[in-house]
Structure formats: C-alpha cells, structure tokens
Motif scaffolding. Structure first.
Motif, PDB file in Angstrom:
ATOM      1  N   ALA A   5       1.571  53.957   4.076  1.00  0.00           N
ATOM      2  CA  ALA A   5       1.363  53.312   2.771  1.00  0.00           C
ATOM      3  C   ALA A   5       0.554  54.186   1.811  1.00  0.00           C
ATOM      4  O   ALA A   5       0.590  53.962   0.598  1.00  0.00           O
ATOM      5  CB  ALA A   5       0.680  51.964   2.959  1.00  0.00           C
ATOM      6  N   ALA A  16       5.402  54.453   0.094  1.00  0.00           N
ATOM      7  CA  ALA A  16       5.524  53.520  -1.019  1.00  0.00           C
ATOM      8  C   ALA A  16       6.727  53.845  -1.901  1.00  0.00           C
ATOM      9  O   ALA A  16       7.423  52.948  -2.362  1.00  0.00           O
ATOM     10  CB  ALA A  16       4.240  53.547  -1.851  1.00  0.00           C
ATOM     11  N   GLY A  35       6.055  47.989   6.765  1.00  0.00           N
ATOM     12  CA  GLY A  35       5.176  49.046   6.284  1.00  0.00           C
ATOM     13  C   GLY A  35       5.500  50.438   6.769  1.00  0.00           C
ATOM     14  O   GLY A  35       4.706  51.343   6.614  1.00  0.00           O
TER      15      GLY A  35
END
Length: 92
Positions: A61, A89, A85
């Motif tokens: 992340a 990003a 996750g």
C-alpha cells in the motif's frame, strides 16, 4: 533530464516457493534502468515454504506506482492475489 526508472514490484507472500521468487529477481535486478521493489501486503518479513525468511520487505500500500507486478509461484498464490491489499495503490 532525468529518466524515471522502469519500476518492477515483486509481490511476495507467506509460503511462496523461494526459487520462483529469487531466480526472476536475479534477472530483474540486472535490467539496466530498472528499479526493483520487494513488497508484501503487510510489509516486514515474509517466510517462504522452505523456511527462508526475507526481511525489509516494503508494504504494498506504500508503493505509489509500478510498471510491472511480478507474483511468484507457490502453494497459495491465487488466494493471496484475491486479497484486497496485495497490489500497489496505482499500477500503471
């Protein structure tokens, strides 16, 4: 003018097969102009199916972009890829 390196993210996970990660890592790390980042969902340390532990792994992340995501083989790659996750990003 500074060129942005080609960013390769190696997304590793617990119980991956060590050779499926380290052999391609050797090749990626020798590509001129490439930046190789080893990351996992939580970051920190990741232990392979044979008990070898990789430390200093970045948290996925926290990676703002990548040009290529590499996901090594092992006992459970499909279930880890489906977790929310696991990827940076923003993958370009």
């Amino acid at each position: 003018m500074t060129e942005t390196p080609f960013r390769i993210v190696e997304a590793i996970y617990p119980e991956m097969t060590q050779l499926d990660f380290t052999a391609p890592h050797t090749v990626f790390s020798r590509i001129p102009g490439a930046a190789v980042i080893v990351a996992s969902e939580p970051g920190g340390s990741v232990t392979s199916d044979g008990g070898l532990t990789f430390a200093g792994v970045r948290r996925l992340a926290d990676i703002d972009r990548c040009d290529l995501i590499f996901f090594p083989g092992g006992a459970a790659p499909t279930s880890w890829r489906r977790r929310p996750g696991w990827r940076p990003a923003r993958a370009t």
